[in-house]
Design a protein around this motif. Structure first.
Motif, short mmCIF file in Angstrom:
data_model
loop_
_atom_site.label_atom_id
_atom_site.label_comp_id
_atom_site.label_asym_id
_atom_site.label_seq_id
_atom_site.Cartn_x
_atom_site.Cartn_y
_atom_site.Cartn_z
N ASN A 1 0.82 -1.23 0.00
CA ASN A 1 0.00 0.00 0.00
C ASN A 1 0.84 1.27 0.00
O ASN A 1 0.31 2.38 0.04
CB ASN A 1 -0.99 0.00 1.18
N GLY A 2 2.16 1.10 -0.04
CA GLY A 2 3.05 2.25 -0.12
C GLY A 2 3.41 2.87 1.21
O GLY A 2 4.17 3.85 1.27
N GLU A 3 2.90 2.30 2.27
CA GLU A 3 3.22 2.82 3.61
C GLU A 3 4.69 2.59 3.94
O GLU A 3 5.32 3.40 4.63
CB GLU A 3 2.34 2.14 4.65
N LEU A 4 5.23 1.50 3.43
CA LEU A 4 6.63 1.16 3.64
C LEU A 4 7.38 1.15 2.31
O LEU A 4 6.82 0.81 1.27
CB LEU A 4 6.75 -0.22 4.30
N ASP A 5 8.65 1.52 2.36
CA ASP A 5 9.51 1.54 1.19
C ASP A 5 10.42 0.31 1.23
O ASP A 5 11.13 0.10 2.22
CB ASP A 5 10.36 2.81 1.20
N PRO A 6 10.42 -0.52 0.17
CA PRO A 6 11.28 -1.70 0.16
C PRO A 6 12.76 -1.40 0.43
O PRO A 6 13.47 -2.24 0.99
CB PRO A 6 11.10 -2.26 -1.26
N LEU A 7 13.21 -0.21 0.07
CA LEU A 7 14.60 0.15 0.33
C LEU A 7 14.89 0.27 1.82
O LEU A 7 16.04 0.20 2.24
CB LEU A 7 14.95 1.47 -0.37
N ASP A 8 13.84 0.44 2.62
CA ASP A 8 14.01 0.57 4.06
C ASP A 8 13.85 -0.75 4.81
O ASP A 8 13.85 -0.76 6.05
CB ASP A 8 12.98 1.58 4.62
N PHE A 9 13.72 -1.85 4.09
CA PHE A 9 13.44 -3.13 4.73
C PHE A 9 14.50 -3.50 5.77
O PHE A 9 14.19 -3.91 6.90
CB PHE A 9 13.32 -4.22 3.67
N ALA A 10 15.78 -3.35 5.43
CA ALA A 10 16.84 -3.70 6.37
C ALA A 10 16.76 -2.83 7.62
O ALA A 10 16.90 -3.32 8.75
CB ALA A 10 18.21 -3.53 5.70
N LYS A 11 16.55 -1.56 7.44
CA LYS A 11 16.43 -0.62 8.57
C LYS A 11 15.26 -1.00 9.46
O LYS A 11 15.37 -1.02 10.69
CB LYS A 11 16.26 0.79 8.05
N ILE A 12 14.12 -1.32 8.85
CA ILE A 12 12.92 -1.69 9.60
C ILE A 12 13.18 -2.95 10.42
O ILE A 12 12.83 -3.03 11.60
CB ILE A 12 11.74 -1.91 8.63
N ALA A 13 13.78 -3.95 9.77
CA ALA A 13 14.03 -5.23 10.45
C ALA A 13 14.90 -5.03 11.69
O ALA A 13 14.60 -5.57 12.76
CB ALA A 13 14.70 -6.21 9.49
N LYS A 14 15.94 -4.24 11.56
CA LYS A 14 16.88 -4.06 12.67
C LYS A 14 16.35 -3.13 13.74
O LYS A 14 16.38 -3.45 14.94
CB LYS A 14 18.23 -3.55 12.16
N GLU A 15 15.86 -1.97 13.32
CA GLU A 15 15.48 -0.95 14.29
C GLU A 15 14.13 -1.20 14.95
O GLU A 15 13.93 -0.85 16.12
CB GLU A 15 15.50 0.44 13.63
N GLU A 16 13.19 -1.80 14.22
CA GLU A 16 11.86 -2.02 14.79
C GLU A 16 11.69 -3.40 15.42
O GLU A 16 10.88 -3.58 16.34
CB GLU A 16 10.78 -1.79 13.74
N TYR A 17 12.46 -4.38 14.92
CA TYR A 17 12.26 -5.75 15.39
C TYR A 17 13.50 -6.40 15.98
O TYR A 17 13.43 -7.52 16.48
CB TYR A 17 11.72 -6.62 14.25
N GLY A 18 14.63 -5.71 15.90
CA GLY A 18 15.87 -6.28 16.43
C GLY A 18 16.33 -7.52 15.69
O GLY A 18 16.95 -8.40 16.25
N ILE A 19 16.05 -7.57 14.38
CA ILE A 19 16.41 -8.72 13.54
C ILE A 19 17.47 -8.28 12.53
O ILE A 19 17.30 -7.27 11.85
CB ILE A 19 15.16 -9.28 12.82
N GLN A 20 18.53 -9.06 12.43
CA GLN A 20 19.67 -8.67 11.61
C GLN A 20 19.86 -9.51 10.36
O GLN A 20 20.96 -9.58 9.79
CB GLN A 20 20.95 -8.71 12.46
N ALA A 21 18.79 -10.15 9.91
CA ALA A 21 18.86 -10.94 8.68
C ALA A 21 17.49 -10.88 8.00
O ALA A 21 16.46 -10.96 8.68
CB ALA A 21 19.23 -12.39 8.98
N ILE A 22 17.47 -10.70 6.69
CA ILE A 22 16.21 -10.48 5.98
C ILE A 22 16.08 -11.36 4.74
O ILE A 22 17.07 -11.74 4.12
CB ILE A 22 16.04 -9.00 5.56
N GLU A 23 14.81 -11.66 4.42
CA GLU A 23 14.46 -12.45 3.25
C GLU A 23 13.55 -11.61 2.36
O GLU A 23 12.44 -11.28 2.75
CB GLU A 23 13.75 -13.73 3.70
#
Length: 304
Positions: A53-75
């Protein structure tokens, strides 16, 4: 390059050490959860509503994973940015992930044709459509692309076609040091024995599975036993997808026994990434991801 069959690869310790990322259970880039026998990654599909829906930018996926969820690996999920995925975009994705110290694990590839298409011309086209994703995975530093073994025909016809299609794609991916892994994703692929036979037919160290805890719906009326299916697919696993929908008051998954599933995963000797893939509707995407992460940590610590 000559074909590397699965058995000869796994039997050679020298090759195993040299090709660590090719082993089904050797996909770690570091211990992020020190008391677990696996590492946790985040599947982009868990946030598909926000990305679509455009609320999130795919380029920010790594940032979101780490900063919002404390996860350091993405698929990654190809369909969430396929219309943008040129070379410059992939380089920017890599830069963003590197800047945040996040490991790019794999790309889940969809909508590129059926690798088990019984029509040779269409199957060849599907194989070639996946080439760009192999190259993208290499650029990002992933170990695999996740594909589907779909096709129309009898089980034997599609199996034969899938072995050919996956085999051809795997030969290409091998030249880029990338694995091709198949998810149980409906149809014949959700029959554990069928997909295991496909793996045996391809018989290549770079071709494996991505067992998903929840994707065992064969058709509208048939479902395969999820625990049996995961057990059958784990010998070939180079990734695991922890599907979750709903949770009870104790934080346990309603539909799937995570302790039983993770015991199967552990018994297979797997120590790689287990990806969070929340698909529920009662919790928000953020709440669902956090609930799944908490459950994985709780159960994983009990089994470690």
């Amino acid at each position: 390059m000559s074909k590397i069959n699965r058995r000869s690869f796994l039997s050679s310790s020298a090759k195993a050490v040299a090709g660590l990322s090719m082993l089904p259970f050797a996909t770690k880039a570091g211990i992020f959860s020190k008391d677990l026998f696996f590492d946790i990654s985040l599947a982009q599909w868990s946030l598909n509503k926000g990305f679509r829906n455009g609320e999130l930018d795919p380029l920010d996926f790594a940032k979101i994973a780490k900063e919002e969820y404390g996860i350091q690996a993405i698929e990654y999920v190809s369909q969430l940015f396929a219309d943008k995925a040129d070379a410059a975009y992939i380089k920017e994705l890599k830069k963003r992930a590197d800047d945040h110290g996040v490991r790019s694990v794999l790309i889940m590839v969809d909508r590129e044709g059926n690798l088990g298409d019984t029509k040779k011309k269409e199957r060849k086209k599907a194989v070639e459509n996946h080439y760009k994703w192999v190259e993208a995975a290499k650029e990002l530093g992933c170990h695999s692309i996740r594909v589907n073994a779909a096709g129309h025909g009898t089980a034997e016809e599609v199996k034969k076609a899938a072995i050919d299609g996956l085999g051809s794609l795997t030969e290409f991916a091998d030249k880029h040091d990338i694995n091709v892994i198949v998810e149980n994703h409906g149809g014949y692929s959700s029959i554990g024995t069928w997909l295991a036979e496909v793996m045996e037919g391809v018989d290549h160290a770079r071709c494996g599975t991505l067992p998903d805890f929840g994707n065992f719906r064969i058709n509208k009326t048939e479902r395969y036993d999820m625990y049996k299916g995961v057990k059958e697919l784990m010998p070939y696993a180079k990734g695991v997808s922890a599907k979750a929908y709903n949770f009870d008051e104790q934080g346990n998954s309603v539909e799937i026994d995570f302790k039983r599933m993770l015991q199967i995963v552990k018994d297979a000797g797997y120590t790689g990434y287990v990806g969070i893939e929340y698909e529920g509707s009662k919790l928000s995407e953020k709440e669902g991801i956090m609930a799944t992460k908490k459950l994985l940590e709780k159960v994983g610590s009990q089994l470690s």
